[in-house]
Design an enzyme around this catalytic site. Structure first.
Site, PDB file in Angstrom:
ATOM      1  N   ASP A   1     -12.837-175.025 -39.361  1.00  0.00           N
ATOM      2  CA  ASP A   1     -14.118-175.599 -39.754  1.00  0.00           C
ATOM      3  C   ASP A   1     -14.681-174.743 -40.894  1.00  0.00           C
ATOM      4  OD1 ASP A   1     -16.767-176.432 -39.997  1.00  0.00           O
ATOM      5  OD2 ASP A   1     -16.996-176.796 -37.843  1.00  0.00           O
ATOM      6  N   HIS A   2     -14.788-175.347 -42.080  1.00  0.00           N
ATOM      7  CA  HIS A   2     -15.212-174.575 -43.250  1.00  0.00           C
ATOM      8  C   HIS A   2     -16.680-174.167 -43.170  1.00  0.00           C
ATOM      9  CE1 HIS A   2     -14.101-172.871 -46.996  1.00  0.00           C
ATOM     10  NE2 HIS A   2     -13.166-173.766 -47.317  1.00  0.00           N
ATOM     11  N   ARG A   3     -17.418-174.669 -42.202  1.00  0.00           N
ATOM     12  CA  ARG A   3     -18.826-174.275 -42.070  1.00  0.00           C
ATOM     13  C   ARG A   3     -18.970-172.881 -41.484  1.00  0.00           C
ATOM     14  NH1 ARG A   3     -20.965-179.131 -38.421  1.00  0.00           N
ATOM     15  NH2 ARG A   3     -18.997-178.537 -37.398  1.00  0.00           N
TER      16      ARG A   3
END
Length: 471
Positions: free
Chosen positions: A441-443
């Site tokens: 998850d790039h967040r």
């Protein structure tokens, strides 16, 4: 007059809204106790025995096997002890009580009554086609199967026929063998008038239905079903061969994967890894007679060590009612691993995996795989993971851009280990190579963190002795 109590189907897991009724373990007229299992239900996560919170006499069963019930809807009605209830078949009730006292060992609606009076829970075997093993190979029919029933077994039916009652029908009492015969041939026991005493359903009654020619109504219904299945699809112009309801595990997987794709901005990184040293380490342990963990257990150990160094990948994002978000970190790692079962793909998780050695992880992987395939994994075991390890190499593939198991933020995939040409100290050699793939998850982190974690695990696979010594 004492009021009848209605037990509502409870939430059997985290946020589950429905469950499929597989089998009733009690019948109308039965006397039940508190915490006695009354039904088997299949949720989106596992097979569960539902216990009763009430003691008394069963007055009504709300649902039929195969029906999907909503959480919060009536499951069973119970009249407290001493209250007027549906009159049971006296002979069957007496036999039930006598066997319960004597400890006969006979199966009573999913129970045994072993000597000593302790009630033994039954274990529900995984559904498999007759004549096959879990690995798919042919086997001889199990002892006592329908195909091997002898005249002695038929006589035993007459002794057993009072011991198992068809839910909701006091007059239809059958043996487990007859129940299985009806199930395997798709016979509706509710529509049979038994020829035995007090309307008991005998083997001959089920056999008569199996051998009887189809009625006009059955022929008409079957024709309509064929028409529905064989109708033409308007978009493709092709005939429709079948329609399969999306339910159970498959429905849950579909919903979770859709949510993951919708909510998580994911990215994927991968690397080819020389696993020769790891394969040789395990082979050496086996040769010395020392119990050798599976390769997946070693990789699981490397993953937990990597997550300690890169904890961002062992988190979860929570969204508040006002739309604000926060990253939730955990003190510990519940390592999930994907397991293929007859019911579909499930992800049991190993609690506090960071505290376990490779051997202990191997034991837990084997145990949880077994209970998951039996459909007996608990909702906690199937819904508490913080990071997932996916060994798709067992299916003979090298890599996959896996979908993150929401609400987790990362999943590591392991491809098959195969011989490949590899440069070692300037020379070409044949090595055992696998591909590791991390979807994240790039967040919660950037590529540097994801690459750092992946490289850590890859280095551990290439130099396992060094890492094991360090941890």
């Amino acid at each position: 007059m004492t009021e009848t109590k209605v037990f509502m189907l409870p939430d059997l897991g985290e946020g589950l809204t429905e469950a499929e009724l597989v089998n009733w373990l009690v019948s109308v007229g039965d006397e039940i106790r508190v915490d006695q299992p009354i039904a088997e239900v299949e949720t989106a996560k596992s097979m569960v025995e539902v216990p009763s919170p009430y003691a008394g006499t069963v007055t009504e069963l709300h649902g039929e096997p195969g029906q999907t019930l909503d959480v919060g809807k009536p499951l069973i009605s119970v009249a407290p002890a001493g209250a007027p209830a549906v009159e049971p078949v006296e002979m069957a009730a007496n036999i039930y009580r006598e066997e319960e006292k004597a400890g006969s060992g006979s199966v009573l609606i999913g129970y045994g009554t072993p000597a000593g009076g302790a009630a033994a829970r039954r274990s529900r075997a995984p559904r498999r086609a007759a004549g096959s093993t879990a690995a798919g190979g042919p086997v001889a029919p199990p002892e006592g199967s329908i195909s091997e029933v002898s005249d002695a077994d038929k006589a035993a039916d007459d002794l057993l026929l009072m011991r198992t009652r068809v839910p909701g029908r006091l007059g239809a009492v059958i043996s487990p063998l007859v129940r299985r015969m009806a199930r395997e041939h798709g016979v509706d026991l509710g529509g049979i008038h038994g020829s035995g005493e007090s309307g008991l359903i005998m083997r001959r009654d089920v056999e008569a239905v199996i051998s009887a020619p189809a009625t006009r109504e059955e022929e008409r219904t079957g024709t309509e079903a064929s028409v529905r299945q064989g109708s033409t699809d308007s978009r493709t112009g092709l005939a429709i061969s079948s329609r399969t309801p999306l339910k159970g595990v498959r429905k849950a997987v579909a919903a979770n994967m859709s949510r993951s794709r919708t909510e998580i901005p994911e990215a994927t990184v991968w690397v080819d890894v020389d696993a020769t040293a790891l394969v040789e380490l395990r082979a050496g342990l086996k040769k010395s007679g020392t119990p050798a963990p599976g390769l997946l257990a070693f990789i699981a150990r490397f993953v937990t060590a990597g997550l300690k160094k890169y904890p961002e990948l062992n988190t979860r994002i929570e969204t508040s009612s006002d739309g604000s978000q926060e990253i939730v970190a955990f003190e510990g790692i519940n390592l999930g691993f994907a397991a293929q079962t007859d019911r579909g793909l499930v992800v049991p998780s190993i609690g506090s995996a960071e505290k376990l050695s490779a051997r202990e992880l191997d034991e837990e992987i084997r145990r949880l795989t077994a209970v998951a395939r039996e459909g007996k994994a608990t909702p906690t075991e199937l819904g508490s993971g913080t990071f997932t390890l996916n060994n798709y190499g067992v299916f003979g593939v090298d890599g996959s851009a896996a979908i993150i198991n929401h609400p987790e933020v990362a999943i590591l995939g392991v491809g098959r280990i195969i011989d490949r040409p590899w440069v070692v100290e300037g020379s070409l050699a044949v090595r055992k190579v696998t591909e590791l793939t991390l979807t994240f998850d790039h967040r919660v982190c950037d590529g540097g963190t994801a690459a750092g974690f992946l490289r850590f695990v890859a280095d551990a696979v290439e130099k396992p002795v060094q890492l094991i010594a360090d941890i």
